[in-house]
Design an enzyme around this catalytic site. Structure first.
Site, short mmCIF file in Angstrom:
data_model
loop_
_atom_site.label_atom_id
_atom_site.label_comp_id
_atom_site.label_asym_id
_atom_site.label_seq_id
_atom_site.Cartn_x
_atom_site.Cartn_y
_atom_site.Cartn_z
N ASP A 77 32.06 2.22 39.06
CA ASP A 77 30.29 1.94 39.72
C ASP A 77 29.15 1.81 38.49
OD1 ASP A 77 28.46 2.18 41.64
OD2 ASP A 77 29.21 4.10 41.93
N ASP A 100 35.41 0.40 48.20
CA ASP A 100 34.86 1.55 48.11
C ASP A 100 34.48 1.82 49.81
OD1 ASP A 100 35.46 4.45 47.71
OD2 ASP A 100 34.43 4.27 45.54
N ASN A 128 32.05 5.29 50.79
CA ASN A 128 31.79 6.31 50.37
C ASN A 128 30.81 7.72 51.40
OD1 ASN A 128 33.02 7.06 47.73
ND2 ASN A 128 31.44 5.67 46.89
N ASP A 170 40.20 11.10 44.75
CA ASP A 170 39.26 11.48 43.75
C ASP A 170 40.00 12.44 42.85
OD1 ASP A 170 38.06 8.56 43.56
OD2 ASP A 170 36.06 10.32 44.90
C1 GLA Z 1 34.01 7.28 45.01
C2 GLA Z 1 35.92 6.26 44.48
C3 GLA Z 1 35.74 6.79 43.25
C4 GLA Z 1 34.56 5.78 42.10
C5 GLA Z 1 32.73 6.54 42.35
C6 GLA Z 1 32.51 5.78 41.92
O1 GLA Z 1 34.13 8.83 44.86
O2 GLA Z 1 36.53 7.90 44.79
O3 GLA Z 1 37.09 6.19 42.52
O4 GLA Z 1 35.18 5.20 41.80
O5 GLA Z 1 32.83 6.63 43.68
O6 GLA Z 1 30.93 6.09 42.50
#
Ligand code: GLA
Length: 740
Positions: free
Chosen positions: A378, A489, A491, A554
């Site tokens: 990111d 991703d 989120n 994560d």
């Molecule tokens: C998520 C992903 C992480 C990372 C962050 C970046 O949390 O699971 O591995 O890539 O986003 O913002």
């Protein structure tokens, strides 16, 4: 010979698989009922079927007369949960004197019309990316039962595609509205599976962000047990798979397991229903909350697949069938022996602090230690200097990369690695050019609040122009740069799901997502995709049909990860399980050996600040990565035997073995062990009894030689060479190769 047989006298249809069967019967009134499933009879022994005559008397209505409908529908004589609920706005015929005018009619009575066997049928969302799964070209038989309502011209087809060698049946449903009215579908399963009468326990996973895939075993008690996700990702809390076994009877290596999994990444539900009579069934399909579907005259809908099957060889046997099914029939095709590359990901090293020089430094260190794919995470685009801004603006930031990504990509390529990039295409930050231009492009209800999570909103994939915009933005990146990997991703969860698509948004979002992935892969055949959703929030058989691997969490703490790996492996193969080695001080302190031993159980990745390692540490990393490359064909493509799970006794012990038993990788991770307590010896599986095996470690040093029968009969005993003694957290990864 067909795996499907039909006995016209008894109107009995039997699906025969390698070690199991599944049987249904058409009753004289045209209802289709389930009459049995389980282990295939030996030789000519008769199949254990339900008492066929018990189904003859429709007046006996307690427990639906014992009828186990293949698809219970709302109305009819079902008064428990149902797999399909339909609402007709008009009566099928003019109302008579006896009829009050209260419409709609919410009564569907499906009766058998005919059945056929086809070899070209498929559930919804067949991948269209040009890399069909390894064995998907092999024709498989699909039994299709055609049913129609007793009065409305509304047809339902129940589909059963059979993969005999893995004891797997894929189920899906097709709805055909042949009436002249708009018909509302109020709830819809992809299939219903009945278990033989009895008491059962359910093995599945539960969790949250950073704690995904924790194994849970519970009794299925009278009533309903529901696993579900009300959203447009698969979810962290539950994952759409199950292992159901007779209560207290099944172990890892023996006993019966009825397993299942859904191939869909949106609003899903697995609803287990245990009736007072011990009749137990599971409905797998769309989560009814928020669900609604209108079929216009002439319209049809095909559901995604509910994959299910039977294993007589314990939880391990069920997992191995699911793993093989995923490798052979789900994942984008790969050549024999082809492995996932060793990856470096910059997230935990730099977070949002990206720079050309910083990334090049990392890339050089990564290449030196043997990394094959360098992925920048990111922060590379728009105003994305933190998580408050930039999502939606998929244009390389001039502030961070004044000359674009080319200098970095060139260096990564020069170093002999592939280049990958993090993207989160379904999202937008309100602080972005995209949102400023198109504030109406997000899921929302007009005039109502829009709840942000991680400062972001969800794009409305119910709008074809949004899907097109995102496709074009990503395609432009792939056209400009030599990118061969996206970490894709997602989120946040869906709230306020208002869309131009109305309540069809749940399907439309997933359809848009799969469609973009498929088009990108088709037009850029070098592209691989990793599924990620705030860690392991999007892992299922639908997304894996267009992704090569998945990020499981994560949480990269090696000790915690061991629990996550055990749970993940219940349904998904090690090949898709991306695991990183990160820093020594995480939630717990972890040695480099432990971190590698845990990460080497799947597709190995590195996520440390590798440019800051000492020379000695770099050598150590390199040695580990070299060893991993040696063992990974077995780890990634072999059959997995879980010899112990960490929840059961403090140690997780995995053995991956080649199909011929000539090589295996033994991985032990001990998380808890009381001082003075000796670990058991772990008996290996699926080796050749008469062969002699050499055991080596990462240095290539030979530790011992044992015969296959010794290893399978006595096991690997617990001295320190094999990870067995002491009481601190520790681990070992060993290679066993047949030498004679
Ligand atoms: C998520 C992903 C992480 C990372 C962050 C970046 O949390 O699971 O591995 O890539 O986003 O913002």
């Amino acid at each position: 010979m067909s795996a499907v047989s039909f006995d016209p006298t008894q109107k009995l249809i039997v699906l025969r698989l390698r070690t199991s069967f599944y049987a249904l019967r058409i009753l004289p009134d045209g209802q289709v009922v389930h009459v049995g499933s389980g282990p295939a009879p030996e030789g000519n022994a008769p199949m254990v079927l339900g008492n066929l005559d018990a189904y003859e008397d429709p007046n006996y209505v307690w427990d639906e007369g014992g009828r186990r409908y293949e698809l219970p529908t709302y109305g009819d004589i079902a008064y428990h949960h149902v797999g399909l609920k339909v609402s007709f706005p008009e009566a099928a015929a003019p109302l008579g004197k006896q009829d009050a005018n209260h419409l709609p009619v919410r009564d569907l009575r499906l009766r058998y019309l005919k059945h056929e066997i086809r070899t070209d049928a498929a559930p919804a969302y067949p991948p269209a990316h040009g890399k069909p799964a390894r064995k998907s070209g092999v024709p498989r038989e699909t039994l299709i039962l055609h049913l129609r309502d007793i009065a409305y011209n509304f047809e339902v087809r129940l589909c059963y595609r059979i993969t005999p060698e893995l004891d797997v049946i894929e189920r899906w449903i097709e709805l055909h509205n042949l009436t002249k009215m708009h018909v509302t579908i109020e709830s819809l399963a992809f299939g219903t599976v009945h278990f033989p009468q009895g008491t059962y326990e359910l093995t599945r996973t539960a969790g949250s962000w950073s704690r995904e895939f924790i194994p849970v075993r519970q009794n299925i008690e009278q009533g309903e047990t529901v696993l579900s996700q009300f959203g447009i990702n698969t979810g962290h809390a539950f994952n759409p798979f199950y292992l159901v076994s007779p209560r207290g009877k099944t172990t890892e290596h023996a006993g019966e397991v009825y397993f299942g999994a859904l191939a869909f990444s949106g609003n899903w539900a697995l609803r287990f229903e245990a009736l007072p009579t011990d009749a137990v069934r599971v409905y797998g399909g769309y989560e009814p909350t928020g669900f609604g579907m209108v079929l216009a005259p002439g319209e049809s809908h095909t559901t995604p697949a509910f994959v299910h099957g039977y294993a007589g060889d314990g939880f391990g046997g069920a997992s191995r069938r699911l793993h093989a099914f995923t490798r052979d029939y789900i994942l984008p095709g790969f050549d024999d022996g082809q492995c996932r590359p060793v990856l470096y990901n910059s997230w935990e090293a730099t977070f949002f602090k990206l720079s050309v020089d910083g990334q090049i430094q990392l890339a050089r260190s990564a290449a030196e230690m043997g990394v094959e794919l360098f992925c920048m995470d990111d922060g590379w685009f728009g105003d994305r200097r933190n998580d408050h801004a930039g999502l939606g603006d998929w244009i390389v930031s001039k502030a961070v990369f004044p000359d674009g990504l080319q200098p970095l990509v060139d260096e990564v390529k020069r170093l002999g690695m592939r280049f990958g990039l993090w993207v989160e295409p379904e999202m937008v930050n309100p602080d972005s050019d995209l949102y400023r231009k198109h504030p109406d492009w997000v899921l929302h209800y007009p005039g109502r609040p829009r709840t942000e999570m991680r400062f972001q909103l969800i794009l409305d994939f119910g709008r074809p122009e949004v899907v097109e915009y995102i496709y074009n933005a990503l395609a432009a990146l792939l056209q400009t740069y030599d990118i061969s990997f996206f970490k894709w991703d997602m989120n946040r969860y869906a709230t306020e799901p208002g869309s131009v698509a109305g309540s069809a948004i749940w399907q439309k979002h997933v359809e848009g997502l799969y469609g973009i992935m498929d088009r990108l892969r088709k037009n850029f055949p070098k592209l691989d995709i990793q599924s990620c959703s705030g860690g392991g929030g999007r892992v299922d058989l639908g997304i894996l049909a267009r992704c090569d691997q998945a990020w499981t969490s994560d949480n990269t703490d090696a000790q915690d990860r061991t629990y996550i790996e055990d749970g993940f492996s219940l349904a998904y193969p090690p090949r898709v399980m991306e695991s990183w080695v990160t820093h020594e001080h995480n939630l717990h302190h972890a040695s480099l050996d432990l971190r590698f031993d845990v990460a080497m159980r799947g597709a190995l990745g590195i996520g440390t600040k590798i440019d800051q390692l000492s020379a000695e540490e770099r050598v150590h990393y390199k040695r580990k990565i070299t060893f991993y490359k040696k063992i990974r064909p077995v780890v990634q493509n072999g059959n997995l035997y879980r010899l112990a799970m960490v929840q059961d006794g403090g140690a997780s012990v995995w053995q991956s073995v080649t199909p011929d038993g000539s090589q295996c990788v033994y991985s032990v991770v001990v998380i808890h062990q009381l001082q003075g307590h000796h670990l058991p010896t772990y008996r290996l599986k699926a080796l050749q009894p008469g062969a002699i095996y050499r055991i080596t470690d990462e240095t290539g040093a030979e530790l011992a030689r044992y015969s296959g029968s010794q290893l399978m009969g006595l096991g690997i005993h617990g001295d320190s060479r094999f990870g067995g003694a002491g009481c601190a957290v520790r681990s070992r990864t060993l290679l066993l190769e047949r030498v004679s």
